[in-house]
Design a protein around this motif. Structure first.
Motif, PDB file in Angstrom:
ATOM      1  N   GLY A  74       0.781  -1.234   0.000  1.00 39.33           N
ATOM      2  CA  GLY A  74       0.000   0.000   0.000  1.00 39.33           C
ATOM      3  C   GLY A  74       0.807   1.276   0.000  1.00 39.33           C
ATOM      4  O   GLY A  74       0.296   2.346   0.323  1.00 39.33           O
ATOM      5  N   TRP A  75       2.083   1.201  -0.383  1.00 40.88           N
ATOM      6  CA  TRP A  75       2.936   2.392  -0.360  1.00 40.88           C
ATOM      7  C   TRP A  75       2.484   3.452  -1.355  1.00 40.88           C
ATOM      8  O   TRP A  75       2.687   4.638  -1.127  1.00 40.88           O
ATOM      9  CB  TRP A  75       4.389   2.021  -0.697  1.00 40.88           C
ATOM     10  CG  TRP A  75       5.063   1.168   0.317  1.00 40.88           C
ATOM     11  CD1 TRP A  75       4.681   0.925   1.601  1.00 40.88           C
ATOM     12  CD2 TRP A  75       6.275   0.423   0.131  1.00 40.88           C
ATOM     13  NE1 TRP A  75       5.566   0.081   2.223  1.00 40.88           N
ATOM     14  CE2 TRP A  75       6.558  -0.239   1.339  1.00 40.88           C
ATOM     15  CE3 TRP A  75       7.135   0.260  -0.940  1.00 40.88           C
ATOM     16  CZ2 TRP A  75       7.675  -1.051   1.508  1.00 40.88           C
ATOM     17  CZ3 TRP A  75       8.247  -0.545  -0.784  1.00 40.88           C
ATOM     18  CH2 TRP A  75       8.516  -1.199   0.430  1.00 40.88           C
ATOM     19  N   ASP A  76       1.906   3.020  -2.476  1.00 38.59           N
ATOM     20  CA  ASP A  76       1.615   3.935  -3.574  1.00 38.59           C
ATOM     21  C   ASP A  76       0.128   4.222  -3.755  1.00 38.59           C
ATOM     22  O   ASP A  76      -0.280   4.721  -4.801  1.00 38.59           O
ATOM     23  CB  ASP A  76       2.199   3.373  -4.875  1.00 38.59           C
ATOM     24  CG  ASP A  76       3.683   3.084  -4.756  1.00 38.59           C
ATOM     25  OD1 ASP A  76       4.408   3.944  -4.224  1.00 38.59           O
ATOM     26  OD2 ASP A  76       4.114   1.991  -5.174  1.00 38.59           O
ATOM     27  N   ARG A  77      -0.668   3.915  -2.744  1.00 37.23           N
ATOM     28  CA  ARG A  77      -2.096   4.201  -2.850  1.00 37.23           C
ATOM     29  C   ARG A  77      -2.321   5.697  -2.988  1.00 37.23           C
ATOM     30  O   ARG A  77      -1.527   6.510  -2.503  1.00 37.23           O
ATOM     31  CB  ARG A  77      -2.837   3.680  -1.608  1.00 37.23           C
ATOM     32  CG  ARG A  77      -2.913   2.165  -1.539  1.00 37.23           C
ATOM     33  CD  ARG A  77      -3.902   1.684  -0.481  1.00 37.23           C
ATOM     34  NE  ARG A  77      -4.004   2.583   0.660  1.00 37.23           N
ATOM     35  CZ  ARG A  77      -3.886   2.198   1.928  1.00 37.23           C
ATOM     36  NH1 ARG A  77      -3.624   0.954   2.237  1.00 37.23           N
ATOM     37  NH2 ARG A  77      -4.031   3.071   2.909  1.00 37.23           N
ATOM     38  N   ILE A 125       6.832  14.067  -6.397  1.00 37.52           N
ATOM     39  CA  ILE A 125       6.210  12.756  -6.257  1.00 37.52           C
ATOM     40  C   ILE A 125       6.016  12.516  -4.768  1.00 37.52           C
ATOM     41  O   ILE A 125       6.813  12.996  -3.950  1.00 37.52           O
ATOM     42  CB  ILE A 125       7.095  11.650  -6.885  1.00 37.52           C
ATOM     43  CG1 ILE A 125       6.408  10.285  -6.827  1.00 37.52           C
ATOM     44  CG2 ILE A 125       8.459  11.595  -6.201  1.00 37.52           C
ATOM     45  CD1 ILE A 125       7.162   9.187  -7.576  1.00 37.52           C
ATOM     46  N   ALA A 126       4.956  11.832  -4.397  1.00 33.25           N
ATOM     47  CA  ALA A 126       4.758  11.497  -2.985  1.00 33.25           C
ATOM     48  C   ALA A 126       4.069  10.148  -2.882  1.00 33.25           C
ATOM     49  O   ALA A 126       3.240   9.783  -3.713  1.00 33.25           O
ATOM     50  CB  ALA A 126       3.930  12.567  -2.275  1.00 33.25           C
ATOM     51  N   ASN A 127       4.451   9.402  -1.869  1.00 38.42           N
ATOM     52  CA  ASN A 127       3.781   8.157  -1.523  1.00 38.42           C
ATOM     53  C   ASN A 127       3.894   7.982  -0.014  1.00 38.42           C
ATOM     54  O   ASN A 127       4.198   8.945   0.694  1.00 38.42           O
ATOM     55  CB  ASN A 127       4.370   6.965  -2.308  1.00 38.42           C
ATOM     56  CG  ASN A 127       5.870   6.850  -2.141  1.00 38.42           C
ATOM     57  OD1 ASN A 127       6.415   7.061  -1.062  1.00 38.42           O
ATOM     58  ND2 ASN A 127       6.554   6.520  -3.223  1.00 38.42           N
ATOM     59  N   ARG A 128       3.684   6.791   0.480  1.00 42.51           N
ATOM     60  CA  ARG A 128       3.717   6.597   1.929  1.00 42.51           C
ATOM     61  C   ARG A 128       5.134   6.552   2.491  1.00 42.51           C
ATOM     62  O   ARG A 128       5.316   6.537   3.706  1.00 42.51           O
ATOM     63  CB  ARG A 128       2.960   5.330   2.309  1.00 42.51           C
ATOM     64  CG  ARG A 128       1.486   5.440   2.043  1.00 42.51           C
ATOM     65  CD  ARG A 128       0.677   4.367   2.731  1.00 42.51           C
ATOM     66  NE  ARG A 128      -0.736   4.672   2.633  1.00 42.51           N
ATOM     67  CZ  ARG A 128      -1.388   5.496   3.455  1.00 42.51           C
ATOM     68  NH1 ARG A 128      -0.741   6.093   4.425  1.00 42.51           N
ATOM     69  NH2 ARG A 128      -2.667   5.712   3.306  1.00 42.51           N
ATOM     70  N   THR A 129       6.149   6.540   1.627  1.00 43.78           N
ATOM     71  CA  THR A 129       7.528   6.498   2.120  1.00 43.78           C
ATOM     72  C   THR A 129       8.172   7.877   2.178  1.00 43.78           C
ATOM     73  O   THR A 129       9.000   8.138   3.047  1.00 43.78           O
ATOM     74  CB  THR A 129       8.408   5.588   1.232  1.00 43.78           C
ATOM     75  OG1 THR A 129       8.530   6.147  -0.074  1.00 43.78           O
ATOM     76  CG2 THR A 129       7.831   4.195   1.142  1.00 43.78           C
ATOM     77  N   MET A 130       7.800   8.768   1.265  1.00 41.95           N
ATOM     78  CA  MET A 130       8.455  10.071   1.212  1.00 41.95           C
ATOM     79  C   MET A 130       7.706  11.026   0.291  1.00 41.95           C
ATOM     80  O   MET A 130       6.802  10.633  -0.440  1.00 41.95           O
ATOM     81  CB  MET A 130       9.898   9.926   0.735  1.00 41.95           C
ATOM     82  CG  MET A 130      10.089   9.276  -0.618  1.00 41.95           C
ATOM     83  SD  MET A 130       9.985  10.434  -1.981  1.00 41.95           S
ATOM     84  CE  MET A 130       9.494   9.336  -3.312  1.00 41.95           C
ATOM     85  N   PRO A 156      11.513  12.400   3.956  1.00 40.93           N
ATOM     86  CA  PRO A 156      11.003  11.069   4.308  1.00 40.93           C
ATOM     87  C   PRO A 156       9.767  11.155   5.196  1.00 40.93           C
ATOM     88  O   PRO A 156       9.601  12.099   5.974  1.00 40.93           O
ATOM     89  CB  PRO A 156      12.179  10.427   5.065  1.00 40.93           C
ATOM     90  CG  PRO A 156      13.374  11.214   4.666  1.00 40.93           C
ATOM     91  CD  PRO A 156      12.875  12.614   4.425  1.00 40.93           C
ATOM     92  N   ASN A 157       8.914  10.157   5.079  1.00 38.35           N
ATOM     93  CA  ASN A 157       7.700  10.087   5.880  1.00 38.35           C
ATOM     94  C   ASN A 157       8.003   9.327   7.170  1.00 38.35           C
ATOM     95  O   ASN A 157       7.892   8.102   7.234  1.00 38.35           O
ATOM     96  CB  ASN A 157       6.582   9.395   5.089  1.00 38.35           C
ATOM     97  CG  ASN A 157       5.264   9.404   5.837  1.00 38.35           C
ATOM     98  OD1 ASN A 157       5.087  10.158   6.788  1.00 38.35           O
ATOM     99  ND2 ASN A 157       4.338   8.557   5.427  1.00 38.35           N
ATOM    100  N   GLY A 158       8.450  10.044   8.190  1.00 39.42           N
ATOM    101  CA  GLY A 158       8.701   9.446   9.498  1.00 39.42           C
ATOM    102  C   GLY A 158       9.871   8.485   9.509  1.00 39.42           C
ATOM    103  O   GLY A 158      10.708   8.466   8.597  1.00 39.42           O
TER     104      GLY A 158
END
Length: 198
Positions: A74-77, A125-130, A156-158
């Motif tokens: 689900g990183w790229d949802r 670009i953004a996803n759940r990682t960055m 980075p996302n957290g």
């Protein structure tokens, strides 16, 4: 050729004021020798769809695995992307850039143009990682010509995002960037007919 961070930070790019909370991850000199008016051609090349045959089997397999993992985990949802998890950098633009055309639309890539000037272009670009930025500039060189320069900026996302970025680092340097630079050089040479120095 990989460049020191200062090759990006020492130049008066507009991105410095727009994304001061992003860190510089990588800076590369692009194999795109040209003249002062060739920047629009570089931007068109970077946004046009790539022929996957330009890249090695290992490179293509690596990205196939990444996209499969992203779908599985689900990183790229869409709820992890721009305008949902993070606001677009377009919202931070000063009036002169906000009111100008942002740049071309990408063919087959998950990036979104943010702004473009005569010598500078940024896409995000953004996803759940960055949340990431690809910054492309057109810079003079020591021979009197010009070439492209690419900086990759990330937020980075957290903790997970920091671990993810650290985990992919060896793959980027060993496989992704070398193949990307070869592909950019081949396409640039095909357009100009001039050999590109390795």
């Amino acid at each position: 050729m990989r460049l020191p961070e200062s090759a990006h930070t020492s130049r008066p790019w507009r991105i410095h004021d727009i994304a001061p909370d992003f860190r510089v991850e990588d800076v590369w000199a692009l194999p795109t020798p040209g003249g002062p008016d060739d920047f629009p051609r570089l931007v068109r090349q970077m946004t046009s769809g790539n022929d996957s045959s330009e890249f090695s089997v290992i490179y293509r397999a690596l990205f196939a695995i990444r996209w499969k993992l992203g779908a599985l985990l689900g990183w790229d949802r869409t709820d992890g992307g721009i305008g949902v998890r993070v606001p677009s950098l377009h919202d931070r633009l000063p009036a002169d850039l906000r009111d100008a055309p942002p740049g071309p639309v990408f063919e087959g890539a998950p990036f979104r143009s943010v702004y473009r000037t005569d010598t500078e272009w940024a896409a995000e670009i953004a996803n759940r990682t960055m949340h990431g930025v690809m910054h492309i500039g057109w810079v003079p060189d020591e021979t009197g010509g010009y070439h492209g320069q690419m900086a990759v900026l990330v937020k980075p996302n957290g903790v997970f995002g920091k671990i993810y970025m650290a985990g992919i680092l060896p793959f980027r340097y060993l496989l992704v960037y070398p193949a990307l630079m070869r592909g950019i050089a081949r396409r640039w040479q095909a357009q100009t007919g001039d050999p590109v120095a390795g």
